[in-house]
Design a protein around this motif. Structure first.
Motif, PDB file in Angstrom:
ATOM      1  N   ILE A 158       0.792  -1.411  -0.044  1.00 37.54           N
ATOM      2  CA  ILE A 158      -0.134   0.051  -0.056  1.00 37.54           C
ATOM      3  C   ILE A 158       0.868   1.273   0.091  1.00 37.54           C
ATOM      4  CG2 ILE A 158      -1.644   1.181   1.244  1.00 37.54           C
ATOM      5  CD1 ILE A 158      -2.566  -1.203   2.522  1.00 37.54           C
ATOM      6  N   GLY A 159       0.649   2.213  -0.735  1.00 37.50           N
ATOM      7  CA  GLY A 159       1.073   3.598  -0.678  1.00 37.50           C
ATOM      8  C   GLY A 159       0.045   4.424  -0.171  1.00 37.50           C
ATOM      9  N   SER A 160       0.393   4.877   0.989  1.00 38.78           N
ATOM     10  CA  SER A 160      -0.718   5.678   1.724  1.00 38.78           C
ATOM     11  C   SER A 160      -0.374   7.118   1.509  1.00 38.78           C
ATOM     12  CB  SER A 160      -0.628   5.153   3.161  1.00 38.78           C
ATOM     13  OG  SER A 160      -1.315   6.149   3.711  1.00 38.78           O
ATOM     14  N   GLY A 161      -1.186   7.943   0.842  1.00 39.23           N
ATOM     15  CA  GLY A 161      -0.624   9.325   0.813  1.00 39.23           C
ATOM     16  C   GLY A 161      -2.205  10.025   0.291  1.00 39.23           C
ATOM     17  N   VAL A 162      -1.859  11.216  -0.385  1.00 38.84           N
ATOM     18  CA  VAL A 162      -3.043  11.857  -1.088  1.00 38.84           C
ATOM     19  C   VAL A 162      -2.603  12.573  -2.392  1.00 38.84           C
ATOM     20  CG1 VAL A 162      -4.814  13.683  -0.571  1.00 38.84           C
ATOM     21  CG2 VAL A 162      -4.005  12.409   1.208  1.00 38.84           C
ATOM     22  N   THR A 163      -3.326  12.543  -3.336  1.00 39.81           N
ATOM     23  CA  THR A 163      -2.944  12.900  -4.597  1.00 39.81           C
ATOM     24  C   THR A 163      -3.022  14.632  -4.727  1.00 39.81           C
ATOM     25  OG1 THR A 163      -5.189  12.718  -5.774  1.00 39.81           O
ATOM     26  CG2 THR A 163      -3.272  10.936  -6.031  1.00 39.81           C
ATOM     27  N   VAL A 164      -4.262  15.375  -4.297  1.00 47.70           N
ATOM     28  CA  VAL A 164      -4.437  16.504  -3.954  1.00 47.70           C
ATOM     29  C   VAL A 164      -4.525  16.729  -2.503  1.00 47.70           C
ATOM     30  CG1 VAL A 164      -5.813  18.536  -4.642  1.00 47.70           C
ATOM     31  CG2 VAL A 164      -5.503  16.765  -6.234  1.00 47.70           C
ATOM     32  N   HIS A 165      -3.325  17.583  -2.074  1.00 48.79           N
ATOM     33  CA  HIS A 165      -3.171  17.628  -0.496  1.00 48.79           C
ATOM     34  C   HIS A 165      -2.714  19.032  -0.436  1.00 48.79           C
ATOM     35  CE1 HIS A 165      -1.111  17.060   3.379  1.00 48.79           C
ATOM     36  NE2 HIS A 165      -2.300  16.444   3.717  1.00 48.79           N
ATOM     37  N   ASN A 166      -3.524  20.071  -0.186  1.00 49.85           N
ATOM     38  CA  ASN A 166      -2.844  21.236   0.290  1.00 49.85           C
ATOM     39  C   ASN A 166      -3.879  22.004   1.051  1.00 49.85           C
ATOM     40  OD1 ASN A 166      -2.189  24.122   0.287  1.00 49.85           O
ATOM     41  ND2 ASN A 166      -1.788  24.076  -1.998  1.00 49.85           N
ATOM     42  N   LEU A 167      -3.187  21.744   2.453  1.00 49.22           N
ATOM     43  CA  LEU A 167      -4.038  22.081   3.618  1.00 49.22           C
ATOM     44  C   LEU A 167      -4.200  23.623   3.731  1.00 49.22           C
ATOM     45  CD1 LEU A 167      -2.483  19.884   6.404  1.00 49.22           C
ATOM     46  CD2 LEU A 167      -4.316  19.292   5.005  1.00 49.22           C
ATOM     47  N   ARG A 241     -13.170   7.357  -5.987  1.00 47.96           N
ATOM     48  CA  ARG A 241     -12.826   8.986  -6.210  1.00 47.96           C
ATOM     49  C   ARG A 241     -13.770   9.617  -5.397  1.00 47.96           C
ATOM     50  NH1 ARG A 241     -11.998  12.242 -11.736  1.00 47.96           N
ATOM     51  NH2 ARG A 241     -11.025  14.193 -10.727  1.00 47.96           N
ATOM     52  N   SER A 242     -13.267  10.705  -4.496  1.00 47.12           N
ATOM     53  CA  SER A 242     -14.333  11.420  -4.038  1.00 47.12           C
ATOM     54  C   SER A 242     -13.637  12.488  -3.237  1.00 47.12           C
ATOM     55  CB  SER A 242     -15.244  10.674  -2.887  1.00 47.12           C
ATOM     56  OG  SER A 242     -14.436  10.339  -1.786  1.00 47.12           O
ATOM     57  N   TYR A 243     -14.023  13.733  -2.914  1.00 48.80           N
ATOM     58  CA  TYR A 243     -13.442  14.771  -2.281  1.00 48.80           C
ATOM     59  C   TYR A 243     -13.998  15.392  -0.936  1.00 48.80           C
ATOM     60  CZ  TYR A 243     -11.316  15.123  -6.923  1.00 48.80           C
ATOM     61  OH  TYR A 243     -10.538  14.564  -8.015  1.00 48.80           O
ATOM     62  N   ASP A 244     -13.238  15.887  -0.260  1.00 51.13           N
ATOM     63  CA  ASP A 244     -13.622  16.445   0.955  1.00 51.13           C
ATOM     64  C   ASP A 244     -13.008  17.680   1.232  1.00 51.13           C
ATOM     65  OD1 ASP A 244     -15.087  16.172   3.529  1.00 51.13           O
ATOM     66  OD2 ASP A 244     -13.749  14.872   4.361  1.00 51.13           O
ATOM     67  N   HIS A 245     -13.883  18.586   1.612  1.00 56.76           N
ATOM     68  CA  HIS A 245     -13.550  20.043   2.137  1.00 56.76           C
ATOM     69  C   HIS A 245     -12.916  20.632   0.947  1.00 56.76           C
ATOM     70  CE1 HIS A 245     -14.349  18.938   6.268  1.00 56.76           C
ATOM     71  NE2 HIS A 245     -13.106  18.021   6.054  1.00 56.76           N
ATOM     72  N   GLY A 246     -13.533  20.409  -0.318  1.00 51.61           N
ATOM     73  CA  GLY A 246     -13.277  21.213  -1.463  1.00 51.61           C
ATOM     74  C   GLY A 246     -11.859  20.780  -2.374  1.00 51.61           C
ATOM     75  N   THR A 247     -11.205  20.275  -1.643  1.00 52.71           N
ATOM     76  CA  THR A 247      -9.714  20.488  -2.212  1.00 52.71           C
ATOM     77  C   THR A 247      -9.034  19.026  -1.918  1.00 52.71           C
ATOM     78  OG1 THR A 247      -8.328  21.545  -0.616  1.00 52.71           O
ATOM     79  CG2 THR A 247      -9.497  22.408  -2.503  1.00 52.71           C
ATOM     80  N   LEU A 248      -9.579  18.047  -0.684  1.00 52.83           N
ATOM     81  CA  LEU A 248      -8.990  17.060  -0.329  1.00 52.83           C
ATOM     82  C   LEU A 248      -9.284  15.645  -0.952  1.00 52.83           C
ATOM     83  CD1 LEU A 248      -6.869  15.989   1.704  1.00 52.83           C
ATOM     84  CD2 LEU A 248      -8.808  15.376   3.204  1.00 52.83           C
ATOM     85  N   SER A 249      -8.461  15.103  -1.926  1.00 54.76           N
ATOM     86  CA  SER A 249      -8.878  14.223  -2.652  1.00 54.76           C
ATOM     87  C   SER A 249      -8.651  12.749  -2.143  1.00 54.76           C
ATOM     88  CB  SER A 249      -7.937  14.021  -3.904  1.00 54.76           C
ATOM     89  OG  SER A 249      -8.141  12.826  -4.667  1.00 54.76           O
ATOM     90  N   TYR A 250      -9.747  11.829  -2.440  1.00 51.31           N
ATOM     91  CA  TYR A 250      -9.715  10.559  -1.889  1.00 51.31           C
ATOM     92  C   TYR A 250      -9.508   9.472  -3.060  1.00 51.31           C
ATOM     93  CZ  TYR A 250     -10.655  11.832   2.908  1.00 51.31           C
ATOM     94  OH  TYR A 250     -10.891  12.587   4.024  1.00 51.31           O
ATOM     95  N   LEU A 251      -8.982  10.011  -4.293  1.00 51.29           N
ATOM     96  CA  LEU A 251      -8.575   9.226  -5.216  1.00 51.29           C
ATOM     97  C   LEU A 251      -7.655   8.079  -4.830  1.00 51.29           C
ATOM     98  CD1 LEU A 251      -8.850   8.827  -8.451  1.00 51.29           C
ATOM     99  CD2 LEU A 251      -6.726   9.956  -8.436  1.00 51.29           C
ATOM    100  N   SER A 252      -8.212   6.867  -5.227  1.00 50.85           N
ATOM    101  CA  SER A 252      -7.477   5.642  -4.739  1.00 50.85           C
ATOM    102  C   SER A 252      -7.371   4.886  -5.961  1.00 50.85           C
ATOM    103  CB  SER A 252      -8.190   4.810  -3.587  1.00 50.85           C
ATOM    104  OG  SER A 252      -8.384   5.835  -2.556  1.00 50.85           O
ATOM    105  N   TYR A 253      -6.027   4.231  -5.974  1.00 51.11           N
ATOM    106  CA  TYR A 253      -6.016   3.210  -7.173  1.00 51.11           C
ATOM    107  C   TYR A 253      -5.614   1.851  -6.904  1.00 51.11           C
ATOM    108  CZ  TYR A 253      -5.465   5.648 -11.897  1.00 51.11           C
ATOM    109  OH  TYR A 253      -5.904   6.173 -12.865  1.00 51.11           O
ATOM    110  N   GLN A 254      -5.892   0.880  -7.856  1.00 49.29           N
ATOM    111  CA  GLN A 254      -5.209  -0.347  -7.920  1.00 49.29           C
ATOM    112  C   GLN A 254      -4.554  -0.663  -8.726  1.00 49.29           C
ATOM    113  OE1 GLN A 254      -8.212  -3.632  -7.262  1.00 49.29           O
ATOM    114  NE2 GLN A 254      -7.307  -4.600  -9.075  1.00 49.29           N
ATOM    115  N   PHE A 255      -3.218  -1.122  -8.823  1.00 46.08           N
ATOM    116  CA  PHE A 255      -2.232  -1.545  -9.843  1.00 46.08           C
ATOM    117  C   PHE A 255      -2.097  -3.045  -9.737  1.00 46.08           C
ATOM    118  CE2 PHE A 255      -1.369   3.041  -8.265  1.00 46.08           C
ATOM    119  CZ  PHE A 255      -1.387   3.688  -9.403  1.00 46.08           C
TER     120      PHE A 255
END
Length: 255
Positions: A158-167, A241-255
Motif C-alpha cells: 500500500i502507498g498511503s498518501g493523497v494526490t491533491v493535498h494542500n491544507l 474517487r471522492s473529495y472532502d472540504h473542496g480540495t482534499l482528494s480521496y482518489l485511490s488506485y489499484q495497480f
C-alpha cells in the motif's frame, strides 16, 4: 495474488466518521485478504528508506492535534514481522537501494487510520516503511518495482498518501470539489490509463495546477511507489474517487 494499492488516508477523522470513503474501505477489505501488509506512509520521512522490523505489537501514534477525544482512544494493536521486513530489505539491497531498520517506531495515522477501517481486528502483520519525499518520481517508482513480486505471495503493498493535498487551500465543510483539484486528478488518471510514465514523472511541469495540488511531495510520492509495485500485466484501475472540504482528494488506485 493481491494487487498493489494507492489509498488516500485524508483526515485522521477517517477512523471515526462514517463516510462514503470509509464504507469503500470496508468493502475493499472483503475483496483483498492478504497474509501481510507492507505500507509506505507519507507521515514517516527519512533520507534513507527505513523499514519497521519487529515481531511485537506496534504502538499507535497520534501524530495530530485538535481532534475529538474519541480519536485518541483508538488503538490499532497490529503486530510486525521481522521475517517480512528482512524479505523487503533484501529486495532493496539487491537493487542497490540503501535501507535501514527501525525496531521501535509505532504506526502513524497514515497507516493505522486506513488499516483500522480495512482490517479492524488488527490480525494481519504490518511492515511500515518511510518515504524520502525529495527523490524524483522515477526513483520512487523504482522503489516500488523492487516489491513487485510480493503480490504473488499475497503480501499487500500500500502507498498511503493523497494526490491533491494542500491544507492551506482547504474549504472546511465544502462538499463540492474545486475545479482545479478535479483537473489535476483528471490529468493523472489520463496519463495512468495511457501508461505515459514520462509525463507522470514530469508532473510538476506538465500537470495542470500541480503546484496547488502538490505543494510538498510527501503525500504524492506513495502514488509512484504503489504504481511501481503493481504487476505490469494488470490494468491500473481507479477504485474510488471522492473529495472532502473542496480540495482534499480521496482518489485511490489499484495497480
Amino acid at each position: 495474488m493481491v494487487p498493489a494499492l494507492f489509498l488516500a488516508h485524508g483526515s485522521p477523522m477517517l477512523a471515526i466518521e462514517d463516510t462514503v470513503y470509509s464504507g469503500f474501505l470496508n468493502t475493499l477489505s472483503r475483496q483483498v485478504q492478504p497474509k501481510a501488509i507492507v505500507i509506505f506512509t507519507a507521515h514517516w520521512e527519512s533520507e534513507v528508506l527505513t523499514i519497521s522490523s519487529l515481531d511485537g505489537t506496534y504502538d499507535t501514534i497520534y501524530d495530530f492535534g485538535g481532534f475529538p477525544d474519541a480519536l485518541y482512544q483508538i488503538k490499532y494493536p497490529a503486530k510486525g514481522s521481522t521475517t517480512i521486513a528482512s524479505k523487503v530489505e533484501e529486495r532493496f539491497q539487491q537493487q542497490g537501494i540503501p535501507v535501514k531498520k527501525d525496531t521501535s517506531r509505532g504506526l502513524d495515522h497514515g497507516s493505522w487510520t486506513l488499516l483500522y477501517r480495512m482490517y479492524p481486528k488488527a490480525d494481519i502483520p504490518v511492515v511500515q516503511i518511510s518515504v524520502h519525499p525529495y527523490l524524483p518520481p522515477d526513483k520512487q517508482f523504482r522503489i516500488g518495482e523492487c516489491l513487485r513480486e510480493l503480490g504473488e505471495e499475497d503480501i499487500l503493498v500500500i502507498g498511503s498518501g493523497v494526490t491533491v493535498h494542500n491544507l492551506r487551500m482547504i474549504h472546511w465543510g465544502q462538499s463540492a470539489p474545486e475545479p482545479w483539484a478535479i483537473a489535476f486528478d483528471d490529468w493523472l488518471i489520463d496519463k495512468v490509463e495511457k501508461r505515459d510514465l514520462e509525463s507522470l514523472f514530469n508532473y510538476e511541469k506538465l500537470a495542470p495546477y500541480a503546484r496547488q495540488a502538490v505543494p510538498r511531495p510527501e503525500h504524492f510520492v506513495p502514488f509512484f511507489i504503489a504504481m511501481g509495485s503493481g504487476n505490469p500485466q494488470n490494468t491500473p484501475k481507479v477504485i474510488h474517487r471522492s473529495y472532502d472540504h473542496g480540495t482534499l482528494s480521496y482518489l485511490s488506485y489499484q495497480f
